[in-house]
Motif scaffolding. Structure first.
Motif, PDB file in Angstrom:
ATOM      1  N   LEU A   1       3.068   2.048   5.961  1.00 26.06           N
ATOM      2  CA  LEU A   1       3.894   1.966   4.757  1.00 26.06           C
ATOM      3  C   LEU A   1       5.035   0.977   4.943  1.00 26.06           C
TER       4      LEU A   1
ATOM      5  N   SER B   1       5.652  -0.858  -0.711  1.00 23.39           N
ATOM      6  CA  SER B   1       4.648   0.174  -0.960  1.00 23.39           C
ATOM      7  C   SER B   1       5.279   1.561  -1.071  1.00 23.39           C
TER       8      SER B   1
ATOM      9  N   ASP C   1      -7.702   3.595  -5.750  1.00 25.14           N
ATOM     10  CA  ASP C   1      -6.511   4.391  -6.039  1.00 25.14           C
ATOM     11  C   ASP C   1      -6.781   5.892  -6.131  1.00 25.14           C
TER      12      ASP C   1
ATOM     13  N   SER D   1       4.918   4.217  -3.986  1.00 22.12           N
ATOM     14  CA  SER D   1       4.392   5.545  -3.660  1.00 22.12           C
ATOM     15  C   SER D   1       5.324   6.647  -4.140  1.00 22.12           C
TER      16      SER D   1
ATOM     17  N   CYS E   1       0.878   5.671  -7.355  1.00 20.19           N
ATOM     18  CA  CYS E   1       1.879   6.422  -8.118  1.00 20.19           C
ATOM     19  C   CYS E   1       1.257   7.620  -8.828  1.00 20.19           C
TER      20      CYS E   1
ATOM     21  N   SER F   1       0.874  10.471  -6.463  1.00 20.45           N
ATOM     22  CA  SER F   1       2.162  11.115  -6.182  1.00 20.45           C
ATOM     23  C   SER F   1       2.599  12.007  -7.326  1.00 20.45           C
TER      24      SER F   1
ATOM     25  N   LEU G   1      -0.317   2.577   1.220  1.00 22.66           N
ATOM     26  CA  LEU G   1       0.146   2.823  -0.138  1.00 22.66           C
ATOM     27  C   LEU G   1      -0.393   4.167  -0.625  1.00 22.66           C
ATOM     28  N   VAL G   2       0.480   4.928  -1.309  1.00 19.21           N
ATOM     29  CA  VAL G   2       0.045   6.115  -2.036  1.00 19.21           C
ATOM     30  C   VAL G   2       0.180   5.785  -3.518  1.00 19.21           C
TER      31      VAL G   2
END
Length: 753
Positions: free
Chosen positions: A341, A345, A296, A349, A322, A325, A319-320
């Protein structure tokens, strides 16, 4: 092999030596891709006005010391990819005007004991190195103070004397292929204050202990760092970022076509010092073999808060996290196109608190499939103005969606939606729903200014009342077959309507109504596909004032009535054939041709308005308008080009525009491609140019070959093109980046002649 501008193309002719009896008139001599082995002192003695000499890809192994002595005006010399085992300073001693020197791809192992370039005071770009190049000495760059571009192929460079590159006070763009981290660190030490953009290729940062050698890089004043085809590991990434964040002026970082061995489980926490300058971060085609195990990225959270532009394209991002972000507090532009994406996801994100300052988001070419979920995931982004979710597979569109409140631009093209509903936000000013097979459009969008409906199945225009502020609309490549006056009455602000590539039957009176009553300044109704109107949409067709309908099209009902009364089947067939193949139009074109034949041979010098009229196919417009025009019209001094979309006189017949533009231009430049030879309009321009220019026995035509054209691909109607290409020298657009500046140089010389 020389044209009127004395551009002599003798490339790929199997020559064993430089042709004898070269004259002082020659300005460009291209001898590339031959079998020349030696250059003797008398070979170029008479070519005193030579500005470009291209000798790349020969077998040159020896050059006599005074071979270039008479070339005081030479600006470009390309000796790359030959067999030179050493470089002599005496070769370049009299090249006082030389700006570009290419010496890469030879056999020399070093640059000698002194500086071979000390007399080149105007040198701008220098390309050096080869697989055998192993030594750089301190004296090798004496006399060079500034370079716009320095390219060194040092993949096997093993010895670098400190201070060698420090003598160059300013390097705008430094490109180096290198394998040794130790040698690279020594080079960086000399570039700390001189380089603006440092680009490193093919290096491997795989051993963590070597990273200490790069600690000197933290003092570098470079504004941009690019890593291409670089190997990174979990052990070295933290060290590299730690170094980069200490660079006080670094504003942009690029990782392009790189490879990462690892999963982001970095062994040390990056000590973030909150770099105050790094704002732009780009990753393209980053290969991570075990991308599905990637962590992550908590260790880099503190590096992200000041980023304003981030691009992670074509890197298998699914996935980015959380937390990532939420740490992108200053991010205004985010490009995640061509990734993996999905709906779930994206929801994670774009979590609450994530991307709080984001204004532009590109999610095109991902795996999104639920439009309602996508809109809801982004609805909390209050500053989001531009959203591109094109080329996803939504399939269905709900009746109600929740979008960001300030969204102004939405791209839903090529998303497989069968219809448009009130899911589309009413706040939009620009909407693109092209390529979706829509059969109707009736949304209430009071603020909409631009609407793109290209490549759908519309049979009628959208109503004007629901979109009262519409300024421009594109309905190209639909199934429209008629207009009515009522459809235009409410379009009070419409400035451009593109309805080309449809099947219209409309009257002269109706076109006049559109122009004078409805207030629409440009209406495009599917005239020949070669021409582009000067408009924000850049769409095909002709302006209202340039539309000339045939007698049949103006009085179709009367003709049909007469045919029904007379029941004359043959006349009906002839009329149908004439309508389909534009016979009347061809007759008018022929008449214009004959009138042009009777005009004076040459326009008076005072009437010459342009350096060149450019003839090209619409399919090549991106290269012409975004590359060639920018290069030539921003040159010093700039060239004035005549382009049909920009310089044709509105309201004047297209054929007259072509003839007048050719007569008022010093040169005619043809951009040749497979698309060119398939275009009927390009044939007319070639024909007009032929009888107006070639018949006068001058060489006012320049041919640019944008792509290889097989002779069998040239239609028989292009007989003049076959003749011209067999008798005239033409310029070929090279795909190699280092060859393109030679191309531009040759083209500018041709235009100036």
């Amino acid at each position: 092999s020389c044209d009127a501008a004395q551009l002599c193309n003798c490339s790929s002719m199997g020559l064993d030596s430089i042709p004898p009896e070269l004259t002082a008139k020659i300005t460009v001599l291209n001898l590339a891709h031959n079998r020349i082995k030696h250059i003797q002192s008398q070979d170029l003695q008479q070519a005193v006005n030579l500005r470009a000499l291209l000798l790349q890809s020969n077998k040159i192994s020896s050059i006599e010391e005074d071979s270039f002595q008479s070339l005081v005006k030479l600006e470009l010399l390309d000796l790359s990819n030959n067999s030179l085992a050493h470089l002599s300073p005496l070769w370049f001693g009299h090249l006082f005007s030389l700006q570009h020197l290419h010496l890469q791809g030879n056999f020399y192992r070093d640059l000698g004991e002194s500086c071979p370039f000390s007399s080149l005071r105007n040198l701008s770009s220098l390309h050096l190195g080869n697989p055998r190049f192993s030594v750089i000495r301190r004296e090798n760059f004496e006399g060079i103070e500034r370079l716009n571009k320095l390219w060194i192929d040092g993949r096997n460079l093993s010895q670098y004397e400190p201070g060698s590159l420090k003598l160059i006070k300013k390097i705008n763009h430094m490109i180096i292929n290198i394998k040794s981290v130790k040698v690279f660190s020594e080079i960086v030490r000399d570039l700390l204050y001189s380089v603006t953009w440092l680009e490193v290729r093919r290096i491997a940062f795989s051993i963590s202990t070597e990273m200490q050698l790069l600690r000197v890089m933290s003092s570098c004043f470079a504004e941009k760092i690019s890593f291409r085809q670089t190997l990174l590991t979990d052990a070295t990434v933290p060290e590299i970022f730690s170094i980069l964040e200490d660079m006080t002026k670094l504003g942009e970082l690029e990782l392009i076509d790189c490879r990462l061995l690892g999963t982001g489980k970095w062994e040390m926490q990056i000590q973030a010092n909150q770099s105050q300058s790094l704002r732009v971060f780009t990753i393209e085609k980053l290969s991570i073999e075990e991308f599905y195990l990637f962590t992550d990225l908590q260790t880099v959270e503190d590096l992200l808060s000041l980023f304003t532009r981030v691009t992670v394209r074509n890197t298998k991002v699914f996935l980015v996290p959380c937390r990532i972000s939420q740490h992108l507090m200053s991010l205004e532009y985010l490009d995640l196109s061509a990734n993996l994406l999905g709906d779930q996801s994206l929801e994670h994100s774009a979590c609450q608190g994530g991307w709080p300052s984001l204004q532009t988001l590109n999610l095109s070419q991902n795996s999104l499939s639920d439009l309602e979920m996508t809109s809801k995931s982004l609805s909390h982004l209050r500053n989001l103005f531009v959203l591109d979710i094109s080329q996803n597979n939504f399939g269905e569109i709900p009746d109600v969606c929740e979008w960001p409140k300030n969204l102004k631009y939405l791209n839903l093209s090529s998303t497989q939606i069968p219809k448009v509903t009130t899911c589309i936000p009413s706040t939009l000013e620009v909407l693109d729903v092209s390529a979706n097979n829509l059969k109707e459009f009736g949304l209430q969008l009071p603020f909409l200014r631009e609407l793109y409906l290209t490549k759908n199945q519309l049979k009628t225009l959208p109503g004007a009342a629901p979109i009262p502020n519409l300024v421009a609309m594109s309905v190209r490549r639909n199934k429209l077959n008629s207009f009515s006056k009522d459809e235009f009455v409410s379009f009070k602000r419409m400035e451009l309507l593109d309805a080309s590539d449809n099947n219209f039957i409309c009257s002269c009176e109706f076109l006049s109504f559109i122009h004078h009553q409805a207030g629409i300044s440009q209406v495009l109704v599917g005239w020949p596909d070669k021409y582009i109107c000067d408009s924000p949409l850049a769409v095909r067709g002709a302006q209202v004032g340039a539309v000339h309908l045939s007698l049949m099209e103006c009085h179709r009902s009367l003709v049909v009535s007469l045919i029904c009364i007379l029941v004359f089947l043959v006349i009906l067939i002839l009329v149908a054939i004439g309508h389909k193949y534009h016979v009347v139009w061809y007759l008018r074109m022929t008449w214009a041709w004959l009138r042009a034949k009777r005009k004076p041979k040459r326009a008076p010098p005072k009437d010459i308005c342009y350096d060149a009229f450019v003839s090209y196919s619409e399919n090549d417009s991106n290269w012409v308008e975004n590359i060639m025009v920018q290069e030539l019209e921003q040159a010093c001094p700039p060239f004035r080009l005549c382009l049909h979309k920009r310089d044709f006189v509105p309201g004047k017949w297209i054929v007259d525009n072509i003839i007048d533009s050719i007569e008022k231009s010093h040169k005619t430049l043809f951009v040749l491609s497979e698309h060119f030879v398939q275009s009927e309009w390009c044939k007319y321009e070639l024909d007009f140019s032929h009888f107006r220019l070639f018949d006068e026995n001058n060489d006012a035509v320049i041919l640019v070959l944008l792509e290889p054209i097989q002779s069998k691909a040239i239609p028989k109607r292009f007989c003049k093109l076959r003749k011209i290409m067999n008798t005239k020298t033409y310029l070929e657009w090279p795909l190699e980046e280092h060859q393109q500046e030679v191309f531009w140089f040759n083209l500018k010389i041709a235009l100036k002649s």
